[in-house]
Design a protein around this motif. Structure first.
Motif, mmCIF file in Angstrom:
data_model
loop_
_atom_site.group_PDB
_atom_site.id
_atom_site.type_symbol
_atom_site.label_atom_id
_atom_site.label_comp_id
_atom_site.label_asym_id
_atom_site.label_seq_id
_atom_site.Cartn_x
_atom_site.Cartn_y
_atom_site.Cartn_z
ATOM 1 N N ALA A 372 0.884 -1.348 0.053
ATOM 2 C CA ALA A 372 0.022 0.094 -0.167
ATOM 3 C C ALA A 372 0.754 1.338 -0.221
ATOM 4 N N VAL A 373 2.016 1.149 0.424
ATOM 5 C CA VAL A 373 2.857 2.290 0.621
ATOM 6 C C VAL A 373 3.646 2.718 -0.876
ATOM 7 N N GLN A 374 3.464 1.880 -1.706
ATOM 8 C CA GLN A 374 4.220 1.990 -3.039
ATOM 9 C C GLN A 374 3.377 3.313 -3.782
ATOM 10 N N HIS A 375 4.166 3.940 -4.516
ATOM 11 C CA HIS A 375 3.462 5.054 -5.209
ATOM 12 C C HIS A 375 2.393 4.813 -6.269
ATOM 13 N N ASP A 376 2.830 3.521 -6.784
ATOM 14 C CA ASP A 376 1.716 3.022 -7.730
ATOM 15 C C ASP A 376 1.139 2.000 -7.337
ATOM 16 N N PHE A 377 0.805 1.950 -5.826
ATOM 17 C CA PHE A 377 -0.470 0.923 -5.318
ATOM 18 C C PHE A 377 -1.791 1.110 -5.969
ATOM 19 N N LYS A 378 -2.236 -0.127 -6.152
ATOM 20 C CA LYS A 378 -3.841 -0.094 -6.796
ATOM 21 C C LYS A 378 -4.530 -0.742 -5.763
ATOM 22 N N PRO A 379 -5.577 0.067 -5.141
ATOM 23 C CA PRO A 379 -6.350 -0.335 -4.284
ATOM 24 C C PRO A 379 -7.209 -1.598 -4.892
ATOM 25 N N ASN A 380 -7.758 -2.332 -3.739
ATOM 26 C CA ASN A 380 -8.576 -3.480 -4.060
ATOM 27 C C ASN A 380 -9.826 -3.097 -4.102
ATOM 28 N N ILE A 381 -10.201 -2.783 -5.330
ATOM 29 C CA ILE A 381 -11.893 -2.378 -5.387
ATOM 30 C C ILE A 381 -12.572 -2.972 -6.324
ATOM 31 N N VAL A 382 -13.643 -3.675 -5.923
ATOM 32 C CA VAL A 382 -14.477 -4.566 -6.758
ATOM 33 C C VAL A 382 -15.690 -3.712 -7.478
ATOM 34 N N LYS A 383 -15.798 -3.947 -8.848
ATOM 35 C CA LYS A 383 -16.759 -3.053 -9.420
ATOM 36 C C LYS A 383 -17.653 -3.958 -10.190
ATOM 37 N N GLU A 384 -18.710 -3.487 -10.314
ATOM 38 C CA GLU A 384 -20.003 -4.264 -11.029
ATOM 39 C C GLU A 384 -19.535 -4.526 -12.509
ATOM 40 N N GLU B 143 -23.179 -17.134 -3.441
ATOM 41 C CA GLU B 143 -23.404 -16.731 -4.983
ATOM 42 C C GLU B 143 -25.002 -17.169 -4.992
ATOM 43 N N GLU B 144 -25.630 -18.355 -4.624
ATOM 44 C CA GLU B 144 -26.780 -18.648 -5.161
ATOM 45 C C GLU B 144 -27.584 -19.173 -4.074
ATOM 46 N N GLY B 145 -27.641 -18.786 -2.927
ATOM 47 C CA GLY B 145 -28.263 -19.570 -1.924
ATOM 48 C C GLY B 145 -29.657 -18.716 -1.868
ATOM 49 N N PRO B 146 -30.619 -19.207 -1.058
ATOM 50 C CA PRO B 146 -31.916 -18.736 -0.994
ATOM 51 C C PRO B 146 -31.807 -17.257 -0.324
ATOM 52 N N SER B 187 -28.741 -3.035 -8.378
ATOM 53 C CA SER B 187 -29.020 -3.780 -9.798
ATOM 54 C C SER B 187 -29.853 -4.996 -9.517
ATOM 55 N N GLY B 188 -29.236 -5.526 -8.522
ATOM 56 C CA GLY B 188 -29.782 -7.066 -7.943
ATOM 57 C C GLY B 188 -28.939 -8.037 -8.237
ATOM 58 N N ALA B 189 -27.632 -7.580 -8.916
ATOM 59 C CA ALA B 189 -26.244 -8.531 -9.263
ATOM 60 C C ALA B 189 -25.632 -8.519 -7.844
ATOM 61 N N VAL B 190 -25.172 -9.985 -7.756
ATOM 62 C CA VAL B 190 -24.088 -10.057 -6.715
ATOM 63 C C VAL B 190 -22.794 -9.352 -7.042
ATOM 64 N N LEU B 191 -22.540 -8.274 -6.138
ATOM 65 C CA LEU B 191 -21.370 -7.592 -6.652
ATOM 66 C C LEU B 191 -19.902 -8.304 -6.182
ATOM 67 N N GLY B 192 -20.384 -8.973 -4.923
ATOM 68 C CA GLY B 192 -19.069 -10.076 -4.331
ATOM 69 C C GLY B 192 -19.195 -10.355 -3.092
ATOM 70 N N LYS B 193 -18.339 -11.082 -2.588
ATOM 71 C CA LYS B 193 -18.444 -11.303 -1.179
ATOM 72 C C LYS B 193 -17.124 -11.018 -0.451
ATOM 73 N N ARG B 219 -10.842 -6.200 0.542
ATOM 74 C CA ARG B 219 -11.533 -5.590 -0.782
ATOM 75 C C ARG B 219 -12.772 -4.433 -0.186
ATOM 76 N N VAL B 220 -12.904 -3.686 -1.317
ATOM 77 C CA VAL B 220 -13.908 -2.568 -1.064
ATOM 78 C C VAL B 220 -14.579 -2.654 -2.249
ATOM 79 N N PHE B 221 -15.845 -2.343 -2.066
ATOM 80 C CA PHE B 221 -16.927 -2.564 -3.350
ATOM 81 C C PHE B 221 -17.411 -1.148 -3.761
ATOM 82 N N GLN B 222 -17.337 -0.746 -5.116
ATOM 83 C CA GLN B 222 -17.689 0.446 -5.571
ATOM 84 C C GLN B 222 -19.133 0.083 -6.122
ATOM 85 N N THR B 223 -19.837 1.015 -4.921
ATOM 86 C CA THR B 223 -21.395 0.961 -5.444
ATOM 87 C C THR B 223 -21.445 2.240 -6.066
#
Lengths: 384, 384
Positions: A372-384, B143-146, B187-193, B219-223
């Motif tokens: 995380a301290v690297q200047h080119d760090f890529k945050p772990n972000i999950v997108k749709e 991902e698919e549970g009730p 949107s209804g999609a599973v973004l992740g866990k 991980r962080v989720f972009q909503t």
């Protein structure tokens, strides 16, 4: 300022809330009740004569089979400056030596083993002025300055470890200034010094124009009464700072501070206490009291008119324990000495119970933080 | 348990302390006052009919020239289990879906954009029993549970992000169990866990015999409504856990929990709030309510007699802001929905003011922590 009118949070709660509900309120707010520590009548009288508050409390631990209780008494001293800020510097320092000296004498009557003073205790907190003159003249050698010599005398006289946070002048390294705590052993020897790791850039805490971030790491001092560390002022906002002192074995972490009500007061009861919980150790938060007036007016980059003081230093010094309990706070307005008896066995007992260190996954964080301290760090972000 | 009798700390203070002093007490304890959020009458009535508490509050930020306000409404839901723990599992799950579903409907009336449920919300917190049967049958596919399908319906119907912490069954990896939060997009999609990073070894939180430490990192989720992360339960005791979510960009960190009064209540108001302050973000602490009874008695390794419940889950869900302020807590005893309006601009504004990230010296800590995790680490201890 209205903030200076409330004498203490705890006293206000006690005054108004009926006993049965107060018990629950106190449990939720402050954790397990601490025991009131009986202090000698001579000390109570001396404190009254010298016009400062004296409080005593005790944190107990369970009995063990193999270890004896490790009982230590710490003293937290909070005080206002004694003389106006425009009298000669040597008079200001001498008056503070005298004032704190008479408070330490009472601490000795109370059996205190380790005493800690507030941040930059020999001077007004003049950094708000942004003036270098005459304030940098308060700086002294950590090893040989008059304040360290004064503390060595106290230490020897009372067989007490003295933690003395001062403005340091380091002649060996280009005559630079540092915000430093000197740790004097109860033998009278200077055990060492430790510097403020994090320097604020907020409000009128204009310290970053006077000195830099400390270069002494997270050393811990082995004293006869336990292993201690000193996290100076703004470092209390940085959980990693507390954490690293703890990783080096600190059993008690002192946090000598100077902070004002409008800015930080709601954070004050949170941060040192969170650190005690998270790190299975004791923490001691110390803040000066009173309002300090300066001859030259200064502005605060907040659109308001120039003024001559930094606001109200709200005292409220307290001790927090690893089990989530805490002492009452000292007064918001008066000089005070808080004597707390700690059984250091509590640290390991709570660690064995809650296991934050065992479950801490520090190898994971060492790796993630290194990335995380690297200047080119890529945050772990999950997108749709 | 006496702890279950106090409805809420805030209400007790309001009842007894005179207004002028109350203002100062509230400032010291809770920081800047939050605004009460006006909620639609239809929602207030629905909550009353459905017998749960409904509270609304708003955290405001300053206006900026270049950025519009980033206003988001979060909903925190706390609830007791609905049916006894010995009725068929599918009935228990269905009843909880129905109960939480009707609470989410009210959240929708209140304009909530992101809702978060409590930890393992589809089941009693049965880990205290140390029995595997029948409790592991509550586990579902993330991902698919009730339950995930149920949350997807809610998300689509109300255009709402749903954070759903469940007991997960991972068929792909040896049918293992995990303590997991599923994030469903509006949107209804599973973004992740995202999985619980720190597993307790304390009291009757016997979870370490059911599942291991999470392997999904921080991980962080972009909503559509902001970047969110989920720090599950015991992870709130670990400052590094909050910190790493923040380093990955989280603007709001949810802390779905299940914790009981005797053990953790005095820590509850401290930890999530400290995390909001230290990391310049919002945190949302959620705890279940009520006492859950189990058919088979169990012991607690505390020398006491066998018993049939884990103690009182004390609710008290709240939202903390980066400026040290916080919402009132929900009830200690009743189901509740807390609707909090946040202006996410506050995070950067406070970061620019207090600068904890800028002054954090993370390169120093990456290095020191990397050394400290070595098995032959030598602590930095100064001796006389």
């Amino acid at each position: 300022m209205s903030g200076s009118q409330l004498e203490s949070l705890e006293k206000t709660l006690e005054k108004h809330i009926p006993p049965d509900e107060l018990k629950e309120v106190r449990r939720i707010l402050f954790g397990n009740d601490t025991k009131t520590l009986e202090l000698p009548q001579s000390a109570v009288e001396a404190a009254s004569e010298r016009d400062f508050e004296l409080q005593g409390c005790a944190f107990e631990a369970g009995r063990e089979q193999l270890r004896q209780p490790q009982v230590v008494r710490v003293g937290l001293i909070q005080n206002a400056i004694v003389l106006p800020t425009d009298v000669p510097i040597v008079e200001q320092i001498t008056a503070l030596h005298r004032r704190v000296g008479e408070m330490v004498e009472v601490a000795a009557m109370c059996g205190v083993n380790i005493v800690c003073f507030q941040e930059a205790w020999t001077m007004p907190f003049a950094f708000c002025t942004r003036e270098k003159v005459p304030w940098t003249e308060f700086a002294e050698s950590a090893e040989e300055g008059p304040t360290t010599r004064f503390c060595q005398e106290l230490a020897k006289k009372y067989n007490m470890v003295v933690v003395s946070p001062i403005l340091e002048r380091d002649e060996v390294h280009g005559s630079t200034l540092w915000n430093t705590a000197v740790v004097v052993s109860n033998s009278g020897a200077v055990l060492g010094k430790t510097r403020k790791n994090h320097i604020p850039r907020v409000g009128d805490f204009n310290e970053s124009t006077y000195y830099m971030e400390g270069n002494t790491g997270h050393r811990v001092f082995q004293t006869q009464f336990g292993r201690i560390a000193v996290n100076i002022c703004y470092g209390r906002h940085h959980p990693l700072n507390w954490f690293m002192y703890s990783m080096n074995g600190a059993e008690i972490i002192f946090n000598p501070s100077a902070t004002v009500g409008e800015l930080s007061e709601p954070m004050w009861p949170i941060e040192a206490r969170n650190a005690a919980i998270a790190n299975h150790c004791f923490t001691c938060a110390i803040n000066r009291v009173g309002t300090e007036h300066f001859k030259n007016e200064f502005t605060s980059a907040d659109g308001k008119k120039a003024h001559n003081d930094f606001g109200h230093f709200y005292g409220s010094s307290y001790v927090a324990a690893p089990d989530g309990s805490r002492s009452p706070g000292l007064s918001r307005t008066r000089d005070g000495l808080l004597v707390a008896e700690l059984d250091l066995n509590l640290n390991r007992q709570i660690s064995d119970k809650w296991s934050f260190k065992m479950t801490g996954r520090y190898d994971l964080y060492a790796q993630e933080l290194t990335e995380a301290v690297q200047h080119d760090f890529k945050p772990n972000i999950v997108k749709e």
